[in-house]
Design a protein around this motif. Structure first.
Motif, PDB file in Angstrom:
ATOM      1  N   MET A   1       0.845  -1.179   0.000  1.00  0.00           N
ATOM      2  CA  MET A   1       0.000   0.000   0.000  1.00  0.00           C
ATOM      3  C   MET A   1       0.886   1.236   0.000  1.00  0.00           C
ATOM      4  SD  MET A   1      -3.378   0.977   0.279  1.00  0.00           S
ATOM      5  CE  MET A   1      -3.953  -0.682   0.486  1.00  0.00           C
ATOM      6  N   SER A   2       0.722   2.051  -0.984  1.00  0.00           N
ATOM      7  CA  SER A   2       1.551   3.242  -1.153  1.00  0.00           C
ATOM      8  C   SER A   2       1.032   4.392  -0.280  1.00  0.00           C
ATOM      9  CB  SER A   2       1.519   3.657  -2.631  1.00  0.00           C
ATOM     10  OG  SER A   2       2.229   4.844  -2.826  1.00  0.00           O
ATOM     11  N   THR A   3       1.944   5.061   0.370  1.00  0.00           N
ATOM     12  CA  THR A   3       1.609   6.238   1.166  1.00  0.00           C
ATOM     13  C   THR A   3       1.831   7.469   0.314  1.00  0.00           C
ATOM     14  OG1 THR A   3       2.245   5.111   3.208  1.00  0.00           O
ATOM     15  CG2 THR A   3       2.155   7.519   3.279  1.00  0.00           C
ATOM     16  N   TYR A   4       0.801   8.309   0.214  1.00  0.00           N
ATOM     17  CA  TYR A   4       0.916   9.555  -0.539  1.00  0.00           C
ATOM     18  C   TYR A   4       1.673  10.608   0.258  1.00  0.00           C
ATOM     19  CZ  TYR A   4      -2.670   7.735  -3.700  1.00  0.00           C
ATOM     20  OH  TYR A   4      -3.373   6.976  -4.601  1.00  0.00           O
ATOM     21  N   ASP A   5       1.371  10.683   1.553  1.00  0.00           N
ATOM     22  CA  ASP A   5       1.981  11.724   2.370  1.00  0.00           C
ATOM     23  C   ASP A   5       1.913  11.319   3.833  1.00  0.00           C
ATOM     24  OD1 ASP A   5       3.236  14.160   2.911  1.00  0.00           O
ATOM     25  OD2 ASP A   5       1.858  15.283   1.631  1.00  0.00           O
ATOM     26  N   ASP A   6       2.798  11.906   4.611  1.00  0.00           N
ATOM     27  CA  ASP A   6       2.865  11.643   6.045  1.00  0.00           C
ATOM     28  C   ASP A   6       3.361  12.931   6.685  1.00  0.00           C
ATOM     29  OD1 ASP A   6       3.665  10.855   8.648  1.00  0.00           O
ATOM     30  OD2 ASP A   6       4.100   8.824   7.962  1.00  0.00           O
ATOM     31  N   ALA A   7       2.594  13.458   7.610  1.00  0.00           N
ATOM     32  CA  ALA A   7       2.972  14.723   8.248  1.00  0.00           C
ATOM     33  C   ALA A   7       4.372  14.648   8.854  1.00  0.00           C
ATOM     34  CB  ALA A   7       1.949  15.113   9.304  1.00  0.00           C
ATOM     35  N   SER A   8       4.752  13.464   9.321  1.00  0.00           N
ATOM     36  CA  SER A   8       6.084  13.329   9.940  1.00  0.00           C
ATOM     37  C   SER A   8       7.205  13.541   8.925  1.00  0.00           C
ATOM     38  CB  SER A   8       6.237  11.967  10.624  1.00  0.00           C
ATOM     39  OG  SER A   8       6.305  10.926   9.663  1.00  0.00           O
ATOM     40  N   TRP A   9       6.932  13.352   7.655  1.00  0.00           N
ATOM     41  CA  TRP A   9       7.932  13.643   6.633  1.00  0.00           C
ATOM     42  C   TRP A   9       8.219  15.141   6.600  1.00  0.00           C
ATOM     43  CZ3 TRP A   9       5.234  10.792   1.979  1.00  0.00           C
ATOM     44  CH2 TRP A   9       5.253   9.412   2.206  1.00  0.00           C
ATOM     45  N   HIS A  10       7.241  15.934   7.014  1.00  0.00           N
ATOM     46  CA  HIS A  10       7.340  17.381   6.920  1.00  0.00           C
ATOM     47  C   HIS A  10       7.831  18.029   8.207  1.00  0.00           C
ATOM     48  CE1 HIS A  10       5.439  17.333   2.997  1.00  0.00           C
ATOM     49  NE2 HIS A  10       4.599  16.437   3.492  1.00  0.00           N
ATOM     50  N   TYR A  11       7.364  17.553   9.354  1.00  0.00           N
ATOM     51  CA  TYR A  11       7.729  18.264  10.579  1.00  0.00           C
ATOM     52  C   TYR A  11       9.054  17.825  11.170  1.00  0.00           C
ATOM     53  CZ  TYR A  11       4.894  14.624  13.001  1.00  0.00           C
ATOM     54  OH  TYR A  11       4.343  13.453  13.439  1.00  0.00           O
ATOM     55  N   GLY A  12       9.832  17.093  10.435  1.00  0.00           N
ATOM     56  CA  GLY A  12      11.223  16.825  10.794  1.00  0.00           C
ATOM     57  C   GLY A  12      12.109  17.764   9.993  1.00  0.00           C
ATOM     58  N   GLY A  13      13.368  17.756  10.222  1.00  0.00           N
ATOM     59  CA  GLY A  13      14.318  18.516   9.406  1.00  0.00           C
ATOM     60  C   GLY A  13      14.148  20.008   9.459  1.00  0.00           C
ATOM     61  N   ASP A  14      13.837  20.628   8.315  1.00  0.00           N
ATOM     62  CA  ASP A  14      13.776  22.081   8.180  1.00  0.00           C
ATOM     63  C   ASP A  14      12.446  22.690   8.632  1.00  0.00           C
ATOM     64  OD1 ASP A  14      16.318  22.078   7.136  1.00  0.00           O
ATOM     65  OD2 ASP A  14      15.636  22.048   5.054  1.00  0.00           O
ATOM     66  N   PHE A  15      11.580  21.905   9.240  1.00  0.00           N
ATOM     67  CA  PHE A  15      10.273  22.393   9.659  1.00  0.00           C
ATOM     68  C   PHE A  15      10.449  23.508  10.701  1.00  0.00           C
ATOM     69  CE2 PHE A  15       6.261  22.225  12.029  1.00  0.00           C
ATOM     70  CZ  PHE A  15       5.352  22.226  10.991  1.00  0.00           C
ATOM     71  N   PRO A  16       9.746  24.631  10.539  1.00  0.00           N
ATOM     72  CA  PRO A  16       9.894  25.747  11.481  1.00  0.00           C
ATOM     73  C   PRO A  16       9.517  25.355  12.919  1.00  0.00           C
ATOM     74  CG  PRO A  16       8.726  26.437   9.500  1.00  0.00           C
ATOM     75  CD  PRO A  16       8.829  24.942   9.445  1.00  0.00           C
ATOM     76  N   ALA A  17      10.426  25.568  13.839  1.00  0.00           N
ATOM     77  CA  ALA A  17      10.247  25.156  15.237  1.00  0.00           C
ATOM     78  C   ALA A  17       9.053  25.839  15.903  1.00  0.00           C
ATOM     79  CB  ALA A  17      11.520  25.437  16.020  1.00  0.00           C
ATOM     80  N   GLU A  18       8.685  27.033  15.448  1.00  0.00           N
ATOM     81  CA  GLU A  18       7.602  27.762  16.098  1.00  0.00           C
ATOM     82  C   GLU A  18       6.207  27.280  15.688  1.00  0.00           C
ATOM     83  OE1 GLU A  18       8.207  30.066  12.235  1.00  0.00           O
ATOM     84  OE2 GLU A  18       9.496  29.011  13.638  1.00  0.00           O
ATOM     85  N   LEU A  19       6.124  26.412  14.697  1.00  0.00           N
ATOM     86  CA  LEU A  19       4.820  25.951  14.207  1.00  0.00           C
ATOM     87  C   LEU A  19       4.431  24.609  14.826  1.00  0.00           C
ATOM     88  CD1 LEU A  19       5.108  26.759  10.388  1.00  0.00           C
ATOM     89  CD2 LEU A  19       3.946  28.086  12.163  1.00  0.00           C
ATOM     90  N   PRO A  20       3.132  24.384  15.004  1.00  0.00           N
ATOM     91  CA  PRO A  20       2.691  23.070  15.483  1.00  0.00           C
ATOM     92  C   PRO A  20       2.864  22.017  14.388  1.00  0.00           C
ATOM     93  CG  PRO A  20       0.794  24.449  14.979  1.00  0.00           C
ATOM     94  CD  PRO A  20       2.025  25.311  14.808  1.00  0.00           C
ATOM     95  N   GLY A  21       3.058  20.770  14.787  1.00  0.00           N
ATOM     96  CA  GLY A  21       3.233  19.681  13.822  1.00  0.00           C
ATOM     97  C   GLY A  21       2.088  19.565  12.836  1.00  0.00           C
ATOM     98  N   LYS A  22       0.894  19.969  13.243  1.00  0.00           N
ATOM     99  CA  LYS A  22      -0.290  19.928  12.376  1.00  0.00           C
ATOM    100  C   LYS A  22      -0.057  20.695  11.078  1.00  0.00           C
ATOM    101  CE  LYS A  22      -3.862  22.872  13.276  1.00  0.00           C
ATOM    102  NZ  LYS A  22      -4.512  23.557  12.175  1.00  0.00           N
ATOM    103  N   ASN A  23       0.791  21.727  11.118  1.00  0.00           N
ATOM    104  CA  ASN A  23       1.047  22.495   9.901  1.00  0.00           C
ATOM    105  C   ASN A  23       1.744  21.657   8.826  1.00  0.00           C
ATOM    106  OD1 ASN A  23       0.228  24.519  11.768  1.00  0.00           O
ATOM    107  ND2 ASN A  23       1.228  26.051  10.493  1.00  0.00           N
ATOM    108  N   GLY A  24       2.338  20.549   9.224  1.00  0.00           N
ATOM    109  CA  GLY A  24       2.917  19.631   8.256  1.00  0.00           C
ATOM    110  C   GLY A  24       1.865  18.855   7.485  1.00  0.00           C
TER     111      GLY A  24
END
Length: 158
Positions: A1-24
């Motif tokens: 089963m292919s995953t299109y997207d995962d918020a954790s792919w976004h809120y790691g690395g360069d994700f802005p520290a001041e934003l909540p993970g939901k923004n990913g």
């Protein structure tokens, strides 16, 4: 089963520290909200989280909140029906023939909100600073509706 997207792919690395993970998940949530509105979600998802889907339909939570709370931040083939998956594989995924000929979801998302920001004389600091609101969803919904019609012609479904 292919995953299109995962918020954790976004809120790691360069994700802005001041934003909540939901923004990913803001962008994913807008696409999935549209899929819910168009009834392109799978029967299994409808069975797994029927109350949450109804809450999205009533606009009591955003698509991003739904993705984070009901789907653990993940969006996959499992969540869409046959038509929804066919469209997502051509439009939501990057570097597809349809996306290269017309546009991809990510390109449309960035272009729409960059244009909105310019018209209002500001600039989004990052992709993740785009607000998770129904006002923004309604703007994006128009773009996805248009692409969906283009896609149906591209697939000769009309």
């Amino acid at each position: 089963m292919s995953t299109y997207d995962d918020a954790s792919w976004h809120y790691g690395g360069d994700f802005p520290a001041e934003l909540p993970g939901k923004n990913g998940a803001t962008h994913t949530g807008m696409f999935l909200n549209w899929c819910i509105d168009k009834d392109l979600i799978s029967d299994e998802l409808k069975e797994d989280v029927p109350e949450e889907i109804e809450i999205v339909k009533r606009r009591e939570i955003t698509g991003a909140e739904f993705v984070m709370d009901a789907m653990d931040g993940k969006f996959s083939e499992h969540d869409l029906n046959t038509m929804g998956n066919s469209f997502a594989k051509d439009y939501y995924k990057d570097d597809t023939d349809f996306g290269n000929r017309f546009s991809s979801f990510a390109d449309d998302y960035v272009n729409l909100f960059d244009t909105k920001a310019e018209e209002n004389d500001y600039e989004y600091e990052t992709f993740y600073h785009i607000e998770d609101t129904y006002e923004n969803y309604d703007l994006m919904k128009q773009v996805i509706d248009y692409r969906f019609e283009e896609w149906k012609e591209y697939k000769r479904l009309n």
